[in-house]
Design an enzyme around this catalytic site. Structure first.
Site, mmCIF file in Angstrom:
data_model
loop_
_atom_site.group_PDB
_atom_site.id
_atom_site.type_symbol
_atom_site.label_atom_id
_atom_site.label_comp_id
_atom_site.label_asym_id
_atom_site.label_seq_id
_atom_site.Cartn_x
_atom_site.Cartn_y
_atom_site.Cartn_z
ATOM 1 N N SER A 85 13.871 -102.960 -6.719
ATOM 2 C CA SER A 85 12.670 -103.969 -6.673
ATOM 3 C C SER A 85 11.656 -103.897 -7.723
ATOM 4 C CB SER A 85 11.963 -104.335 -5.451
ATOM 5 O OG SER A 85 12.975 -104.629 -4.285
ATOM 6 N N THR A 187 8.816 -103.825 -3.848
ATOM 7 C CA THR A 187 7.641 -103.768 -4.829
ATOM 8 C C THR A 187 6.405 -102.535 -4.406
ATOM 9 O OG1 THR A 187 7.848 -106.082 -5.090
ATOM 10 C CG2 THR A 187 5.395 -105.090 -5.103
ATOM 11 N N THR A 205 6.434 -104.909 -9.851
ATOM 12 C CA THR A 205 7.637 -105.447 -9.499
ATOM 13 C C THR A 205 8.736 -106.060 -10.295
ATOM 14 O OG1 THR A 205 8.355 -106.794 -7.491
ATOM 15 C CG2 THR A 205 6.780 -107.733 -8.956
ATOM 16 N N ARG A 215 10.578 -117.824 -12.710
ATOM 17 C CA ARG A 215 9.904 -117.580 -11.548
ATOM 18 C C ARG A 215 8.774 -116.312 -11.590
ATOM 19 N NH1 ARG A 215 8.696 -113.505 -7.176
ATOM 20 N NH2 ARG A 215 8.334 -114.709 -5.402
ATOM 21 N N THR A 238 2.939 -107.087 -0.245
ATOM 22 C CA THR A 238 4.249 -107.005 -0.663
ATOM 23 C C THR A 238 5.087 -108.059 0.173
ATOM 24 O OG1 THR A 238 6.521 -105.824 -0.907
ATOM 25 C CG2 THR A 238 4.715 -105.076 0.940
ATOM 26 N N GLY A 239 6.424 -108.394 -0.186
ATOM 27 C CA GLY A 239 7.087 -109.454 0.656
ATOM 28 C C GLY A 239 7.234 -110.935 -0.393
#
Ligand code: SD4
Length: 324
Positions: A85, A187, A205, A215, A238-239
């Protein structure tokens, strides 16, 4: 809600690549740290990035400032080819290109960001160079890459043979299901408080695996993936970046701390903002925050989120509370 916590110690290691000035304020030769019962310096990072937090902590112990230390810390994961990641070895987008996002913010309120950068490993350091050496805050794509080359960064193919193989396997079904918590290694967002009680942070990340070409997530967006206010503290996210961006999560947390909430309460409120009224919660978002006093908060939607803390010469992994 589960309130379990666990601790893991780990040792220093991990090579850093491709950026000659990364340790300019930091000597790696002396690793002996004196354990002083003090809150500062303090380094915390998302997920079980123990080595990264230890490197940041040792940098702080050797009097490097909070921003330098945060960048030194996250550089460990940027160079770690097994972290899918972040950085080198990160998962590519759907077209097979690895594109990196990063931002940094210092204790004076200055910040820098790079988005969708190819071929450069240490993008958090690059974000600092954008802040310090250009009149801008954000550089994207090819412009960011060209700037990196001008600054002396080496270029490298970020797609390792393992990531390439996984992408080829993914192509056979081509389903986009963002999996966060994969291997508990995602990340990296890092918050540091140095010996002068100054706060700074970095977030870096490769974004969501198999994202659409072009993106960009929350991680390089100041206020979403990271926010610092040296009078108050800092927060990182994060996420699933789309959800963090919609609620400007890290800025929200710092502002809630300003209004008197603890970092823990502020992280919980920011997660509540995302989950309230939602039926479909098959994604993860997690926040990590610290105030000027060194109080830490962490909270996530689903269980599994942990953070790595360096304090008083010790590095531990600590499990966050979660809604579910
Ligand atoms: C993104 N927030 O690009 C990042 C992904 C992430 O742990 O945090 N993964 O949306």
């Amino acid at each position: 809600m589960d309130r379990r916590r666990f601790f893991t110690s780990a040792s220093l290691g991990g090579g850093l690549l491709f950026h000659p000035q990364l340790f300019s304020n930091f000597s790696m030769t002396s690793t002996k740290i004196q354990s002083i019962e003090n809150k500062f310096p303090l380094a915390i990072s998302t997920w079980n990035n123990i080595k990264a937090s230890r490197v940041a902590g040792e940098s702080l112990e050797q009097n490097a400032d909070a921003l330098t230390s945060a960048i030194n810390g996250v550089a460990v994961e940027e160079a770690n080819q097994t972290n899918r990641s972040v950085g080198y070895g990160g998962a590519p987008d759907r077209s097979g290109k690895v594109t990196l996002d990063a931002c940094i913010m210092d204790s004076t309120g200055n910040c820098g960001s790079v988005m969708a950068v190819e071929n450069v490993v240490h993008v958090a350091a690059l974000a600092r160079d954008v802040m310090e050496k250009t009149p801008h805050v954000i550089l994207t794509g090819n412009g960011a890459r060209k700037f990196a080359i001008q600054q002396g960064y080496q270029t490298v193919d970020l797609l390792t043979s393992e990531s390439h193989q996984l992408w080829l396997e993914w192509l056979q079904n081509e389903q986009f299901k963002p999996v966060i918590n994969a291997g508990n290694h995602d990340t990296i967002g890092m918050l540091c408080i140095d010996k002068s009680n100054h706060v700074a942070g970095a977030c870096t990340t490769s974004g969501l695996a198999y994202k659409m070409e072009g993106r960009v997530g929350d991680s390089p967006i100041i206020g979403s993936g990271l926010y610092i206010d040296n009078e108050i503290g800092g927060a990182v996210a994060t996420g699933l970046g789309e959800e963090v961006i919609k609620t400007v999560g890290s800025f929200l947390i710092v502002e809630l701390i300003r209004q008197g909430l603890s970092p823990q309460e502020a992280c919980e409120k920011a997660i509540e903002r995302i989950v309230k009224g939602r039926k479909n919660l098959d994604f993860q978002v997690a926040y990590l925050a610290v105030n000027k006093k060194g109080d830490i908060g962490a909270y996530s939607i689903h269980k599994g989120f942990t953070y790595a803390q360096y304090k008083n010469g010790q590095t531990k992994e600590i499990r966050s509370d979660s809604v579910y």
